[in-house]
Design a protein around this motif. Structure first.
Motif, PDB file in Angstrom:
ATOM      1  N   ALA A  12      -2.976  16.125  10.140  1.00  0.00           N
ATOM      2  CA  ALA A  12      -1.940  16.058  11.171  1.00  0.00           C
ATOM      3  C   ALA A  12      -2.480  16.571  12.506  1.00  0.00           C
ATOM      4  O   ALA A  12      -2.192  16.005  13.568  1.00  0.00           O
ATOM      5  CB  ALA A  12      -0.718  16.869  10.746  1.00  0.00           C
ATOM      6  N   ARG A  13      -3.281  17.600  12.465  1.00  0.00           N
ATOM      7  CA  ARG A  13      -3.868  18.155  13.686  1.00  0.00           C
ATOM      8  C   ARG A  13      -4.937  17.230  14.263  1.00  0.00           C
ATOM      9  O   ARG A  13      -5.012  17.034  15.478  1.00  0.00           O
ATOM     10  CB  ARG A  13      -4.465  19.514  13.357  1.00  0.00           C
ATOM     11  N   LEU A  14      -5.757  16.630  13.399  1.00  0.00           N
ATOM     12  CA  LEU A  14      -6.832  15.752  13.840  1.00  0.00           C
ATOM     13  C   LEU A  14      -6.308  14.410  14.324  1.00  0.00           C
ATOM     14  O   LEU A  14      -6.819  13.842  15.292  1.00  0.00           O
ATOM     15  CB  LEU A  14      -7.839  15.546  12.704  1.00  0.00           C
ATOM     16  N   GLU A  15      -5.266  13.916  13.702  1.00  0.00           N
ATOM     17  CA  GLU A  15      -4.741  12.585  14.026  1.00  0.00           C
ATOM     18  C   GLU A  15      -4.294  12.488  15.487  1.00  0.00           C
ATOM     19  O   GLU A  15      -4.421  11.441  16.122  1.00  0.00           O
ATOM     20  CB  GLU A  15      -3.575  12.257  13.093  1.00  0.00           C
ATOM     21  N   LEU A  16      -3.806  13.592  16.038  1.00  0.00           N
ATOM     22  CA  LEU A  16      -3.359  13.601  17.431  1.00  0.00           C
ATOM     23  C   LEU A  16      -4.524  13.449  18.402  1.00  0.00           C
ATOM     24  O   LEU A  16      -4.328  13.035  19.552  1.00  0.00           O
ATOM     25  CB  LEU A  16      -2.620  14.908  17.733  1.00  0.00           C
ATOM     26  N   LEU A  17      -5.740  13.782  17.975  1.00  0.00           N
ATOM     27  CA  LEU A  17      -6.912  13.736  18.842  1.00  0.00           C
ATOM     28  C   LEU A  17      -7.675  12.419  18.766  1.00  0.00           C
ATOM     29  O   LEU A  17      -8.574  12.177  19.573  1.00  0.00           O
ATOM     30  CB  LEU A  17      -7.861  14.888  18.491  1.00  0.00           C
ATOM     31  N   LEU A  18      -7.334  11.571  17.810  1.00  0.00           N
ATOM     32  CA  LEU A  18      -8.076  10.325  17.603  1.00  0.00           C
ATOM     33  C   LEU A  18      -7.672   9.275  18.622  1.00  0.00           C
ATOM     34  O   LEU A  18      -6.531   9.251  19.094  1.00  0.00           O
ATOM     35  CB  LEU A  18      -7.817   9.793  16.191  1.00  0.00           C
ATOM     36  N   PRO A  19      -8.593   8.366  18.973  1.00  0.00           N
ATOM     37  CA  PRO A  19      -8.235   7.268  19.875  1.00  0.00           C
ATOM     38  C   PRO A  19      -7.225   6.346  19.202  1.00  0.00           C
ATOM     39  O   PRO A  19      -7.220   6.202  17.974  1.00  0.00           O
ATOM     40  CB  PRO A  19      -9.565   6.560  20.123  1.00  0.00           C
ATOM     41  N   THR A  20      -6.353   5.736  20.003  1.00  0.00           N
ATOM     42  CA  THR A  20      -5.282   4.910  19.434  1.00  0.00           C
ATOM     43  C   THR A  20      -5.831   3.645  18.799  1.00  0.00           C
ATOM     44  O   THR A  20      -5.486   3.327  17.683  1.00  0.00           O
ATOM     45  CB  THR A  20      -4.239   4.568  20.506  1.00  0.00           C
ATOM     46  N   GLY A  21      -6.630   2.878  19.467  1.00  0.00           N
ATOM     47  CA  GLY A  21      -7.311   1.729  18.864  1.00  0.00           C
ATOM     48  C   GLY A  21      -6.420   0.724  18.173  1.00  0.00           C
ATOM     49  O   GLY A  21      -6.820   0.125  17.181  1.00  0.00           O
ATOM     50  N   LYS A  22      -5.221   0.489  18.651  1.00  0.00           N
ATOM     51  CA  LYS A  22      -4.350  -0.529  18.048  1.00  0.00           C
ATOM     52  C   LYS A  22      -4.868  -1.909  18.444  1.00  0.00           C
ATOM     53  O   LYS A  22      -4.953  -2.244  19.619  1.00  0.00           O
ATOM     54  CB  LYS A  22      -2.913  -0.356  18.544  1.00  0.00           C
ATOM     55  N   LYS A  23      -5.220  -2.706  17.448  1.00  0.00           N
ATOM     56  CA  LYS A  23      -5.730  -4.044  17.701  1.00  0.00           C
ATOM     57  C   LYS A  23      -4.797  -5.058  17.048  1.00  0.00           C
ATOM     58  O   LYS A  23      -4.299  -4.822  15.943  1.00  0.00           O
ATOM     59  CB  LYS A  23      -7.143  -4.201  17.134  1.00  0.00           C
ATOM     60  N   PRO A  24      -4.592  -6.177  17.704  1.00  0.00           N
ATOM     61  CA  PRO A  24      -3.775  -7.217  17.077  1.00  0.00           C
ATOM     62  C   PRO A  24      -4.532  -7.853  15.916  1.00  0.00           C
ATOM     63  O   PRO A  24      -5.758  -7.848  15.878  1.00  0.00           O
ATOM     64  CB  PRO A  24      -3.540  -8.218  18.202  1.00  0.00           C
ATOM     65  N   GLY A  25      -3.787  -8.378  14.987  1.00  0.00           N
ATOM     66  CA  GLY A  25      -4.431  -9.051  13.867  1.00  0.00           C
ATOM     67  C   GLY A  25      -4.056  -8.426  12.540  1.00  0.00           C
ATOM     68  O   GLY A  25      -3.031  -7.761  12.391  1.00  0.00           O
ATOM     69  N   ARG A  26      -4.915  -8.640  11.594  1.00  0.00           N
ATOM     70  CA  ARG A  26      -4.677  -8.189  10.232  1.00  0.00           C
ATOM     71  C   ARG A  26      -4.675  -6.657  10.175  1.00  0.00           C
ATOM     72  O   ARG A  26      -5.506  -6.006  10.809  1.00  0.00           O
ATOM     73  CB  ARG A  26      -5.785  -8.750   9.353  1.00  0.00           C
ATOM     74  N   PRO A  27      -3.765  -6.071   9.407  1.00  0.00           N
ATOM     75  CA  PRO A  27      -3.754  -4.602   9.287  1.00  0.00           C
ATOM     76  C   PRO A  27      -5.001  -4.111   8.556  1.00  0.00           C
ATOM     77  O   PRO A  27      -5.632  -4.836   7.783  1.00  0.00           O
ATOM     78  CB  PRO A  27      -2.493  -4.310   8.485  1.00  0.00           C
TER      79      PRO A  27
END
Length: 141
Positions: A12-27
Motif C-alpha cells: 500500500a505504501r509502495l503503490e502510491l509511489l509507482l508510475p501510473t502507466g495506464k495503457k489502453p488495450g488488453r489488461p
C-alpha cells in the motif's frame, strides 16, 4: 504470498509511489505486485533471471520491468521519495563517519627498491655492512 514478498502494508505504501502507466488495450496478465516481488526475489536470491519462479510471472517480463524502470530512473525516484518520507518522520539519522585507519597502496608499491641501498649502486670493493672493525682479524680480549 511467499516468504520475503511484500506485505499488504508495504505494498500500500509502495503503490502510491509507482508510475501510473495506464495503457489502453488488453489488461495485464501479471500484476505489478507480482512482478516487483519477482524482482525482489531475484535480487535477494542472487540467481539468474531465468530462475525467477513462475508465481511472479515469466522471467523475461520481470526482467523487462526491472530494466525499463532502471533506465528511466523510476527506482531512483522511489528510493528518494521513501528517504524523504522516512526523514520527515525522523527515522533516518544522517551521521557521517570518516575512518582513516585503513590506508591502501597500489600492488606495485610493495617491495620497491630504494635508491642507494641496492648492491648495484655501491662502488666496487666496498662492503654493504655499515660497521667495520678496522682490524684484519677478530678483536682481542
Amino acid at each position: 504470498m511467499a516468504r520475503g514478498d511484500l506485505t499488504d502494508g508495504q505494498w500500500a505504501r509502495l503503490e502510491l509511489l509507482l508510475p501510473t502507466g495506464k495503457k489502453p488495450g488488453r489488461p495485464r496478465t501479471w500484476t505489478r505486485r507480482q512482478l516487483i516481488d519477482g524482482i525482489r526475489w531475484r535480487t535477494r536470491a542472487g540467481t539468474p533471471w531465468r530462475d525467477v519462479p513462475e508465481r511472479y510471472g515469466p522471467w523475461d517480463r520481470v526482467y523487462d520491468l526491472f530494466r525499463r524502470w532502471q533506465r528511466d530512473g523510476t527506482w531512483k525516484r522511489i528510493l528518494e521519495q521513501l528517504q524523504v518520507q522516512a526523514d520527515a518522520q525522523g527515522l533516518i539519522t544522517w551521521d557521517v563517519s570518516v575512518d582513516s585507519t585503513v590506508c591502501r597502496a597500489h600492488q606495485h608499491a610493495a617491495g620497491a627498491r630504494k635508491k642507494g641501498i641496492c648492491s648495484a649502486n655501491l662502488p666496487a670493493g666496498s662492503t654493504s655492512s655499515p660497521t667495520t672493525t678496522g682490524s684484519d682479524g677478530p678483536a682481542a680480549d
